[in-house]
Design a protein around this motif. Structure first.
Motif, PDB file in Angstrom:
ATOM      1  N   ASP A  81     -14.322  -6.526  -6.853  1.00  0.00           N
ATOM      2  CA  ASP A  81     -13.230  -6.661  -7.748  1.00  0.00           C
ATOM      3  C   ASP A  81     -13.182  -6.011  -9.029  1.00  0.00           C
ATOM      4  O   ASP A  81     -13.017  -6.604 -10.212  1.00  0.00           O
ATOM      5  CB  ASP A  81     -12.964  -8.260  -7.920  1.00  0.00           C
ATOM      6  CG  ASP A  81     -12.940  -8.937  -6.750  1.00  0.00           C
ATOM      7  OD1 ASP A  81     -12.316  -8.494  -5.787  1.00  0.00           O
ATOM      8  OD2 ASP A  81     -13.508 -10.120  -6.486  1.00  0.00           O
ATOM      9  N   GLN A 120       1.646  -9.674  -2.511  1.00  0.00           N
ATOM     10  CA  GLN A 120       1.073  -9.936  -3.905  1.00  0.00           C
ATOM     11  C   GLN A 120       0.777  -8.779  -4.455  1.00  0.00           C
ATOM     12  O   GLN A 120       1.011  -8.598  -5.463  1.00  0.00           O
ATOM     13  CB  GLN A 120       0.220 -11.071  -3.761  1.00  0.00           C
ATOM     14  CG  GLN A 120      -0.334 -11.608  -5.065  1.00  0.00           C
ATOM     15  CD  GLN A 120      -1.330 -12.628  -4.961  1.00  0.00           C
ATOM     16  OE1 GLN A 120      -1.865 -12.793  -4.003  1.00  0.00           O
ATOM     17  NE2 GLN A 120      -1.554 -13.408  -5.920  1.00  0.00           N
ATOM     18  N   LEU A 121       0.084  -7.986  -3.723  1.00  0.00           N
ATOM     19  CA  LEU A 121      -0.510  -6.751  -4.311  1.00  0.00           C
ATOM     20  C   LEU A 121       0.871  -5.855  -4.360  1.00  0.00           C
ATOM     21  O   LEU A 121       0.487  -4.796  -5.415  1.00  0.00           O
ATOM     22  CB  LEU A 121      -1.556  -6.255  -3.155  1.00  0.00           C
ATOM     23  CG  LEU A 121      -2.776  -6.756  -2.941  1.00  0.00           C
ATOM     24  CD1 LEU A 121      -3.692  -6.304  -1.873  1.00  0.00           C
ATOM     25  CD2 LEU A 121      -3.439  -6.752  -4.147  1.00  0.00           C
ATOM     26  N   HIS A 126       1.568  -5.763  -8.046  1.00  0.00           N
ATOM     27  CA  HIS A 126       0.391  -5.165  -8.832  1.00  0.00           C
ATOM     28  C   HIS A 126       0.484  -3.708  -8.750  1.00  0.00           C
ATOM     29  O   HIS A 126      -0.604  -3.062  -9.072  1.00  0.00           O
ATOM     30  CB  HIS A 126      -0.991  -5.821  -8.416  1.00  0.00           C
ATOM     31  CG  HIS A 126      -1.085  -7.270  -8.765  1.00  0.00           C
ATOM     32  ND1 HIS A 126      -0.407  -8.309  -8.345  1.00  0.00           N
ATOM     33  CD2 HIS A 126      -1.230  -7.859 -10.140  1.00  0.00           C
ATOM     34  CE1 HIS A 126      -0.684  -9.435  -8.869  1.00  0.00           C
ATOM     35  NE2 HIS A 126      -1.199  -9.228 -10.199  1.00  0.00           N
ATOM     36  N   GLU A 185      -0.662 -11.468   1.206  1.00  0.00           N
ATOM     37  CA  GLU A 185      -1.763 -10.644   0.380  1.00  0.00           C
ATOM     38  C   GLU A 185      -1.059  -9.417  -0.055  1.00  0.00           C
ATOM     39  O   GLU A 185      -1.054  -8.905  -1.084  1.00  0.00           O
ATOM     40  CB  GLU A 185      -2.814 -10.468   1.102  1.00  0.00           C
ATOM     41  CG  GLU A 185      -4.111  -9.774   0.036  1.00  0.00           C
ATOM     42  CD  GLU A 185      -5.487  -9.942   0.754  1.00  0.00           C
ATOM     43  OE1 GLU A 185      -6.007 -10.991   0.539  1.00  0.00           O
ATOM     44  OE2 GLU A 185      -5.949  -8.792   1.408  1.00  0.00           O
ATOM     45  N   TYR A 225      -3.634  -2.857   5.519  1.00  0.00           N
ATOM     46  CA  TYR A 225      -2.737  -2.645   4.267  1.00  0.00           C
ATOM     47  C   TYR A 225      -1.648  -1.712   4.604  1.00  0.00           C
ATOM     48  O   TYR A 225      -0.458  -1.923   4.404  1.00  0.00           O
ATOM     49  CB  TYR A 225      -3.487  -2.389   3.071  1.00  0.00           C
ATOM     50  CG  TYR A 225      -4.127  -3.671   2.758  1.00  0.00           C
ATOM     51  CD1 TYR A 225      -3.713  -4.808   1.868  1.00  0.00           C
ATOM     52  CD2 TYR A 225      -5.666  -3.622   2.960  1.00  0.00           C
ATOM     53  CE1 TYR A 225      -4.687  -5.781   1.680  1.00  0.00           C
ATOM     54  CE2 TYR A 225      -6.554  -4.470   2.618  1.00  0.00           C
ATOM     55  CZ  TYR A 225      -6.100  -5.821   1.912  1.00  0.00           C
ATOM     56  OH  TYR A 225      -6.697  -6.678   1.623  1.00  0.00           O
ATOM     57  N   ASP A 273      -8.705  -8.956  -0.482  1.00  0.00           N
ATOM     58  CA  ASP A 273      -9.712  -9.896  -0.070  1.00  0.00           C
ATOM     59  C   ASP A 273      -9.390 -10.116   1.509  1.00  0.00           C
ATOM     60  O   ASP A 273     -10.644  -9.962   2.286  1.00  0.00           O
ATOM     61  CB  ASP A 273      -9.336 -11.255  -0.812  1.00  0.00           C
ATOM     62  CG  ASP A 273      -9.490 -11.130  -2.105  1.00  0.00           C
ATOM     63  OD1 ASP A 273     -10.236 -10.266  -2.647  1.00  0.00           O
ATOM     64  OD2 ASP A 273      -8.590 -11.982  -3.086  1.00  0.00           O
ATOM     65  N   TYR A 306     -11.760  -3.305  -4.765  1.00  0.00           N
ATOM     66  CA  TYR A 306     -10.502  -3.547  -5.246  1.00  0.00           C
ATOM     67  C   TYR A 306     -10.224  -4.992  -5.335  1.00  0.00           C
ATOM     68  O   TYR A 306     -10.432  -5.809  -4.617  1.00  0.00           O
ATOM     69  CB  TYR A 306      -9.314  -3.045  -4.344  1.00  0.00           C
ATOM     70  CG  TYR A 306      -9.188  -1.532  -4.590  1.00  0.00           C
ATOM     71  CD1 TYR A 306      -8.652  -0.813  -5.223  1.00  0.00           C
ATOM     72  CD2 TYR A 306      -9.670  -0.566  -3.353  1.00  0.00           C
ATOM     73  CE1 TYR A 306      -8.395   0.483  -5.734  1.00  0.00           C
ATOM     74  CE2 TYR A 306      -9.786   0.815  -3.530  1.00  0.00           C
ATOM     75  CZ  TYR A 306      -9.126   1.266  -4.631  1.00  0.00           C
ATOM     76  OH  TYR A 306      -8.709   2.878  -4.756  1.00  0.00           O
ATOM     77  N   ARG A 307      -9.745  -5.571  -6.505  1.00  0.00           N
ATOM     78  CA  ARG A 307      -9.200  -6.893  -6.970  1.00  0.00           C
ATOM     79  C   ARG A 307      -7.999  -7.026  -6.273  1.00  0.00           C
ATOM     80  O   ARG A 307      -7.103  -6.480  -6.303  1.00  0.00           O
ATOM     81  CB  ARG A 307      -9.008  -6.817  -8.373  1.00  0.00           C
ATOM     82  CG  ARG A 307      -8.845  -8.109  -8.976  1.00  0.00           C
ATOM     83  CD  ARG A 307      -8.647  -8.295 -10.495  1.00  0.00           C
ATOM     84  NE  ARG A 307     -10.017  -7.703 -11.011  1.00  0.00           N
ATOM     85  CZ  ARG A 307     -10.010  -6.593 -11.712  1.00  0.00           C
ATOM     86  NH1 ARG A 307      -9.103  -5.789 -11.822  1.00  0.00           N
ATOM     87  NH2 ARG A 307     -11.341  -6.289 -12.032  1.00  0.00           N
ATOM     88  N   GLY A 308      -8.312  -8.215  -5.529  1.00  0.00           N
ATOM     89  CA  GLY A 308      -7.164  -8.917  -4.811  1.00  0.00           C
ATOM     90  C   GLY A 308      -6.906  -8.237  -3.193  1.00  0.00           C
ATOM     91  O   GLY A 308      -6.165  -8.940  -2.350  1.00  0.00           O
ATOM     92  N   GLU A 360      -8.387  -2.089 -10.045  1.00  0.00           N
ATOM     93  CA  GLU A 360      -6.894  -2.368  -9.520  1.00  0.00           C
ATOM     94  C   GLU A 360      -6.518  -1.520  -8.520  1.00  0.00           C
ATOM     95  O   GLU A 360      -7.124  -0.292  -8.258  1.00  0.00           O
ATOM     96  CB  GLU A 360      -5.882  -2.093 -10.766  1.00  0.00           C
ATOM     97  CG  GLU A 360      -6.461  -3.003 -12.133  1.00  0.00           C
ATOM     98  CD  GLU A 360      -6.079  -4.507 -11.755  1.00  0.00           C
ATOM     99  OE1 GLU A 360      -5.522  -4.949 -10.795  1.00  0.00           O
ATOM    100  OE2 GLU A 360      -7.086  -5.311 -12.719  1.00  0.00           O
TER     101      GLU A 360
END
Length: 314
Positions: free
Chosen positions: A72, A230-231, A234, A227, A248, A52, A48-50, A75
Motif C-alpha cells: 500500500d 472503487q479504484l 481513484h 473493488e 483488474y 487487495d 498498490y493501495r486498494g 496510488e
C-alpha cells in the motif's frame, strides 16, 4: 532461532519465492512468527493501495500482528518502479536487521526479488525516447519492433518474447540511450545480498491450476468487481501498471462491454495460469533457490531446517 547468522548480531534474511497461489504468504507468516521477523513484500501489484482482493493481499486482521513493509505504498495512478522499490525495500531490510529482527521477503515478482538481492543496475530513461518507441509499437506492433531489436541487440532479442512489447520498448530505449546492449544491465548472479536464503515454493501443476480456479472464483464472489469500481474513482484507468493487472484488466473490459463477468473470470484464471509458467521459468533458472513442495504437511519445519547454518554451510 531469532537470528540466522551464526556469530553475528545481524539477522540473515530469508526470501520466499515461486509461482502465485502456492502459499508463499502463509509460509512467510509462519516463519516470521517463529523467527521473530517482519515481512517485506516483493509482489509488484501489492504495492498498490486498494488493490487487495485481486492481488490476494493478506488482510491486516490476518497478519498476526506481524509488521509488513512495501504494501500500500503506491496510488493506482502511479507507475511501479523497480529502481524505487530496490532503494526503499533495501532500506526496509536493513532497518529490520538493525532492530534485531529477521527480514522475511516474500513475493512472486522475479525482477523485484532480483533487484532487491542482486547488483542490478538501471540504465537511465528518457521520456521522449520511450514515447517514440511506444508510438512505434502502437503503429507497427511488437513483432516488427522485436525484429529491430534483433538487428541492434541480438542477445536481448533472443531472451525477450516477440509479443512482449513493453520490454522490447525498454530494451530499444536502453540501447539507444547507452549505446550498450540491454543485457549489459543484467546482473551476474552470485551470493545474494545479505547472504539471503532463498526458498522456492511450488505445487503439482494440476493441483496449482485447481487452486488458481478456486482463488479466482473467490475473488469474484468476494468483491473484485466492487473493488474495481472503487479504484476507478481513484484513477485506475489513468494508471499505466495497475489497470493492466490480472483480474483488474479483465473486469475493466467487462465493464466496457467487451465481454461479460463470467468471461472476465475465465480470462483471469487463464491469464494467471500463463503467468505461473513465466514465474516458474524465471525462478527455476536461479540455482540458489531451495525448492520445497508447498503441499507437504511438514512445510514449515522443512523451511526452518533450510535456515539452520549446518544445512546451508555443510
Amino acid at each position: 532461532m531469532a537470528a540466522l547468522s551464526p556469530g553475528s548480531a545481524v539477522p540473515r534474511p530469508v526470501a520466499i519465492v515461486g509461482p502465485t497461489a502456492t502459499g508463499k504468504s502463509e509460509l512467510a507468516l509462519q516463519l516470521a512468527e517463529e523467527l521473530g521477523g517482519e515481512v517485506v513484500n516483493a509482489d509488484a501489484l501489492q504495492l498498490y493501495r486498494g488493490m487487495d482482493i485481486g492481488t490476494a493481499k493478506t488482510p491486516p486482521e490476518q497478519r498476526r500482528g506481524i509488521v509488513h513493509h512495501q504494501l500500500d505504498v503506491l496510488e493506482v495512478t502511479e507507475t511501479a518502479s523497480v529502481a524505487h522499490y530496490q532503494r526503499t525495500a533495501r532500506a526496509d531490510v536493513e532497518a529490520i536487521q538493525g532492530r534485531g529482527a529477521v527480514p522475511v521477503i516474500v513475493g512472486g515478482s522475479g525482477l523485484y526479488v532480483q533487484a532487491l538481492l542482486d547488483e542490478l543496475t538501471f540504465p537511465a530513461t528518457d521520456p521522449a525516447v520511450r514515447a517514440r518507441w511506444e508510438a512505434e509499437l502502437a503503429v507497427s506492433g511488437p513483432l516488427e519492433l522485436h525484429q529491430e531489436l534483433a538487428r541492434v541487440d541480438a542477445e536481448a532479442a533472443r531472451k525477450l518474447l516477440p509479443s512482449d512489447g513493453r520490454r522490447i520498448v525498454r530494451a530499444l530505449e536502453v540501447v539507444e540511450l547507452t549505446g550498450q546492449p540491454f543485457s549489459a544491465s543484467r546482473p551476474e548472479v552470485g551470493t545474494p545480498r545479505w547472504n539471503t536464503v532463498l526458498i522456492g515454493l511450488d505445487r503439482d501443476t494440476a493441483e496449482l491450476d485447481a487452486r488458481i480456479e478456486a482463488r479466482t472464483a473467490t475473488m469474484f464472489t468476494q468483491g473484485l468487481v466492487a473493488e474495481v469500481h472503487q479504484l476507478l474513482e481513484h484513477g485506475l484507468r489513468e494508471g499505466v501498471t495497475a489497470r493492466r493487472a490480472l483480474g483488474y484488466s479483465q473486469v475493466l473490459a467487462a465493464l466496457d462491454g467487451e465481454h461479460d463477468l463470467a468471461e472476465a473470470q475465465r480470462a483471469t484464471a487463464a491469464g494467471t495460469r500463463r503467468f505461473v509458467r513465466r514465474q516458474r521459468s524465471w525462478f527455476r533458472r536461479d540455482q540458489r533457490v531451495h525448492w520445497l513442495d508447498a503441499a507437504d504437511p511438514a512445510l514449515p519445519e522443512l523451511a526452518l531446517q533450510l535456515l539452520r547454518p549446518e544445512r546451508l554451510h555443510p
